[in-house]
Design an enzyme around this catalytic site. Structure first.
Site, short mmCIF file in Angstrom:
data_model
loop_
_atom_site.label_atom_id
_atom_site.label_comp_id
_atom_site.label_asym_id
_atom_site.label_seq_id
_atom_site.Cartn_x
_atom_site.Cartn_y
_atom_site.Cartn_z
N GLY A 248 -0.26 -33.05 -32.25
CA GLY A 248 -1.55 -33.72 -32.15
C GLY A 248 -1.37 -35.06 -31.46
O GLY A 248 -0.29 -35.66 -31.51
N GLN B 280 -3.18 -43.50 -28.62
CA GLN B 280 -1.71 -43.51 -28.61
C GLN B 280 -1.14 -43.61 -27.20
O GLN B 280 0.03 -43.95 -27.03
CB GLN B 280 -1.15 -42.25 -29.30
CG GLN B 280 -1.38 -42.25 -30.81
CD GLN B 280 -0.85 -40.98 -31.45
OE1 GLN B 280 -1.51 -39.96 -31.44
NE2 GLN B 280 0.37 -41.05 -31.96
N CYS C 103 4.87 -39.11 -36.91
CA CYS C 103 3.91 -39.61 -35.93
C CYS C 103 4.65 -39.96 -34.65
O CYS C 103 5.71 -40.58 -34.69
CB CYS C 103 3.23 -40.86 -36.50
SG CYS C 103 2.03 -41.59 -35.37
N LEU C 104 4.08 -39.56 -33.52
CA LEU C 104 4.72 -39.84 -32.23
C LEU C 104 4.79 -41.35 -31.96
O LEU C 104 5.62 -41.79 -31.17
CB LEU C 104 3.96 -39.15 -31.09
CG LEU C 104 3.98 -37.61 -31.15
CD1 LEU C 104 3.08 -37.04 -30.07
CD2 LEU C 104 5.40 -37.08 -30.99
N HIS D 208 -5.00 -37.12 -39.88
CA HIS D 208 -4.02 -38.02 -39.26
C HIS D 208 -4.56 -38.56 -37.93
O HIS D 208 -4.47 -39.76 -37.66
CB HIS D 208 -2.72 -37.23 -39.05
CG HIS D 208 -1.59 -38.01 -38.43
ND1 HIS D 208 -0.42 -38.29 -39.09
CD2 HIS D 208 -1.46 -38.53 -37.19
CE1 HIS D 208 0.38 -38.97 -38.28
NE2 HIS D 208 -0.22 -39.12 -37.12
N GLU D 209 -5.13 -37.68 -37.11
CA GLU D 209 -5.61 -38.10 -35.79
C GLU D 209 -6.90 -38.91 -35.88
O GLU D 209 -7.10 -39.86 -35.11
CB GLU D 209 -5.83 -36.88 -34.87
CG GLU D 209 -4.58 -36.02 -34.64
CD GLU D 209 -3.38 -36.81 -34.14
OE1 GLU D 209 -3.56 -37.86 -33.49
OE2 GLU D 209 -2.24 -36.38 -34.42
N HIS E 69 -6.06 -42.32 -36.55
CA HIS E 69 -5.63 -43.04 -35.34
C HIS E 69 -6.81 -43.66 -34.61
O HIS E 69 -6.73 -44.81 -34.18
CB HIS E 69 -4.92 -42.09 -34.36
CG HIS E 69 -3.44 -41.99 -34.57
ND1 HIS E 69 -2.61 -43.09 -34.54
CD2 HIS E 69 -2.63 -40.92 -34.77
CE1 HIS E 69 -1.35 -42.69 -34.74
NE2 HIS E 69 -1.33 -41.38 -34.89
#
Ligand code: ZN
Length: 185
Positions: A46, A51, A94-95, A136-137, A140
């Site tokens: 995702g 990001q 998380c990236l 989660h997204e 963000h």
């Protein structure tokens, strides 16, 4: 299409509130293409536009297993309209916080309304990994990170490591490397 740089904490842009998308135009489609390319290359399941430094409410996702056919999903202006009372815990990553994984408890089921790439309104009810990933997204695009859901002690430890690493210009390292089940995004 282009692979974009993924912002890493403590980059302050990760704390921005993303703006809603008014029209799904060519610019948004290009952004979505770049997000998929960046997400697949990472690799992640995702990604939120913020990001890669674009504070717009756009999320890409693909929960297909590694060797299965790709299942790209796009969520524009996603919004949680309902959450279940029952919770589930999941080892998140998380990236933007690479190599760090921690268990996070969230509502087990959510309902999310969003716009698709044709600008059509959609609503889904999600559970399992999809529910976790959506939350989660959506966090963000509201400037929230998964480490905001863990203990303050752990969060401070993580932030400190990444601040030091950023100063040195090196990736942050963690002693007890858990084998990640998934990278989230
Ligand atoms: Zn993330």
């Amino acid at each position: 299409m282009a692979i974009r740089d993924i912002l890493i904490i403590p980059d302050p842009r990760l704390r921005l509130q993303s703006e809603p998308v008014n029209t799904v135009d060519k610019g948004i489609r290009t952004l979505v293409d770049d997000m998929f390319e960046t997400m697949y290359a990472a690799p992640g399941i995702g990604l939120a536009a913020v990001q890669i430094g674009v504070p717009l409410r756009v999320v890409t996702m693909d929960l297909a297993k590694k060797d299965d056919e790709k299942e790209p999903q796009v969520f524009i202006n996603p919004e949680i309209t309902w959450v279940s009372e029952d919770k589930s815990a999941y080892d998140e990553g998380c990236l933007s916080i690479p190599e760090y994984y921690e268990e996070v408890e969230r509502p087990a089921k959510v309902r999310v309304k969003y716009s698709d790439l044709d600008g059509k309104q959609q609503e889904i009810e999600a559970e399992g990994l999809l529910a976790t990933c959506l939350q989660h997204e959506i966090d963000h695009i509201n400037g929230v990170l998964f480490i905001d859901h863990i203990s303050k002690l752990k969060r401070n430890m993580v932030m400190k490591k990444f601040k030091k690493a950023a100063k040195r210009g090196e990736p942050a390292k963690f002693a007890e490397d858990k084998e990640p089940s998934h990278h989230i995004g």
